[in-house]
Write a protein that holds these residues in place. Structure first.
Motif, PDB file in Angstrom:
ATOM      1  N   ARG A 119      98.813 -21.369  16.070  1.00  0.00           N
ATOM      2  CA  ARG A 119      97.674 -20.525  16.478  1.00  0.00           C
ATOM      3  C   ARG A 119      97.059 -19.845  15.253  1.00  0.00           C
ATOM      4  NH1 ARG A 119      97.518 -20.061  22.060  1.00  0.00           N
ATOM      5  NH2 ARG A 119      99.514 -20.398  23.118  1.00  0.00           N
ATOM      6  N   PHE A 120      97.903 -19.310  14.359  1.00  0.00           N
ATOM      7  CA  PHE A 120      97.393 -18.686  13.133  1.00  0.00           C
ATOM      8  C   PHE A 120      96.649 -19.706  12.279  1.00  0.00           C
ATOM      9  CE2 PHE A 120     100.469 -15.323  14.041  1.00  0.00           C
ATOM     10  CZ  PHE A 120      99.789 -14.196  13.616  1.00  0.00           C
ATOM     11  N   GLU A 121      97.246 -20.874  12.119  1.00  0.00           N
ATOM     12  CA  GLU A 121      96.646 -21.928  11.298  1.00  0.00           C
ATOM     13  C   GLU A 121      95.267 -22.316  11.828  1.00  0.00           C
ATOM     14  OE1 GLU A 121      97.885 -26.448   9.892  1.00  0.00           O
ATOM     15  OE2 GLU A 121      98.719 -25.650  11.761  1.00  0.00           O
ATOM     16  N   GLU A 133      93.280 -20.627  13.964  1.00  0.00           N
ATOM     17  CA  GLU A 133      92.345 -19.499  13.916  1.00  0.00           C
ATOM     18  C   GLU A 133      91.769 -19.334  12.521  1.00  0.00           C
ATOM     19  OE1 GLU A 133      94.378 -16.099  15.558  1.00  0.00           O
ATOM     20  OE2 GLU A 133      94.524 -17.056  17.536  1.00  0.00           O
ATOM     21  N   ALA A 134      92.612 -19.454  11.497  1.00  0.00           N
ATOM     22  CA  ALA A 134      92.152 -19.322  10.114  1.00  0.00           C
ATOM     23  C   ALA A 134      91.137 -20.399   9.753  1.00  0.00           C
ATOM     24  CB  ALA A 134      93.336 -19.384   9.149  1.00  0.00           C
ATOM     25  N   PRO A 154     105.759 -16.518  12.511  1.00  0.00           N
ATOM     26  CA  PRO A 154     104.854 -15.517  11.929  1.00  0.00           C
ATOM     27  C   PRO A 154     105.504 -14.163  11.676  1.00  0.00           C
ATOM     28  CG  PRO A 154     103.718 -16.750  13.629  1.00  0.00           C
ATOM     29  CD  PRO A 154     105.175 -17.170  13.690  1.00  0.00           C
ATOM     30  N   TYR A 196     106.679 -14.319   8.067  1.00  0.00           N
ATOM     31  CA  TYR A 196     105.762 -14.676   6.984  1.00  0.00           C
ATOM     32  C   TYR A 196     106.025 -13.780   5.770  1.00  0.00           C
ATOM     33  CZ  TYR A 196     102.586 -17.564   9.897  1.00  0.00           C
ATOM     34  OH  TYR A 196     102.029 -18.538  10.685  1.00  0.00           O
ATOM     35  N   ASN A 215      92.806 -22.368   5.787  1.00  0.00           N
ATOM     36  CA  ASN A 215      94.206 -21.933   5.819  1.00  0.00           C
ATOM     37  C   ASN A 215      94.614 -21.564   4.388  1.00  0.00           C
ATOM     38  OD1 ASN A 215      96.852 -21.410   6.398  1.00  0.00           O
ATOM     39  ND2 ASN A 215      97.297 -23.411   7.293  1.00  0.00           N
TER      40      ASN A 215
END
Length: 153
Positions: free
Chosen positions: A23-25, A27-28, A79, A82, A110
């Motif tokens: 999800r972070f990847e 979204e970035a 996450p 991280y 990313n």
């Protein structure tokens, strides 16, 4: 931290890690709507075609990485962990174990992943656009990196 081979009992935990980190990847990279779970994509994306490592930190699987003969195919970290060296430790284990030359793709946007890979000797050799691996309904742009360690002093 301990790096070891993946075991089938790690499956539920790597699914949790992948899904949170993916999800972070995405979204970035402006692709949040492209999210699919590891359960949905792992088989078709060749997860088990790769040699897989997990990083165990404080008794818990904190991340995982995979590689094939010429490519880093997976690297995801919980996450909540991280910036604690988990990704770097996994990447170093892969680089040590995998045949060379070794390449990988990083989605444009990313920046945290790109910085990690570049700090460990990977260099951008191309930037390509096409269908997003794992969810071909979306288009994506990715940097292609190849491992090019600095020459010894």
């Amino acid at each position: 931290m301990h790096i070891r081979q993946y075991h089938h009992t790690d499956w539920p935990r790597i699914c949790e890690i992948h899904d949170a980190a993916r999800r972070f990847e995405l979204e970035a990279s402006g692709l949040a709507d492209a999210f699919l779970t590891l359960e949905q994509t792992g088989e078709t994306e060749g997860l088990f075609d790769a040699t897989l490592f997990v990083a165990v930190q404080d008794g818990v699987v904190a991340g995982f990485a995979g590689y094939t003969n010429d490519e880093v195919t997976w690297l995801y970290v919980d996450p909540s962990r991280y910036r604690n060296g988990v990704g770097r430790a996994l990447l170093r284990a892969v680089v040590k174990a995998a045949p060379k030359p070794l390449a990988l793709d990083v989605l444009v946007g990313n920046d945290a992943a790109l910085a990690l890979y570049q700090s460990e000797g990977f260099r951008i050799i191309d930037t390509v656009s096409g269908k997003l691996a794992g969810n071909e309904a979306f288009a994506a742009t990715a940097h292609v990196l190849q491992f090019q360690p600095a020459p010894p002093h």
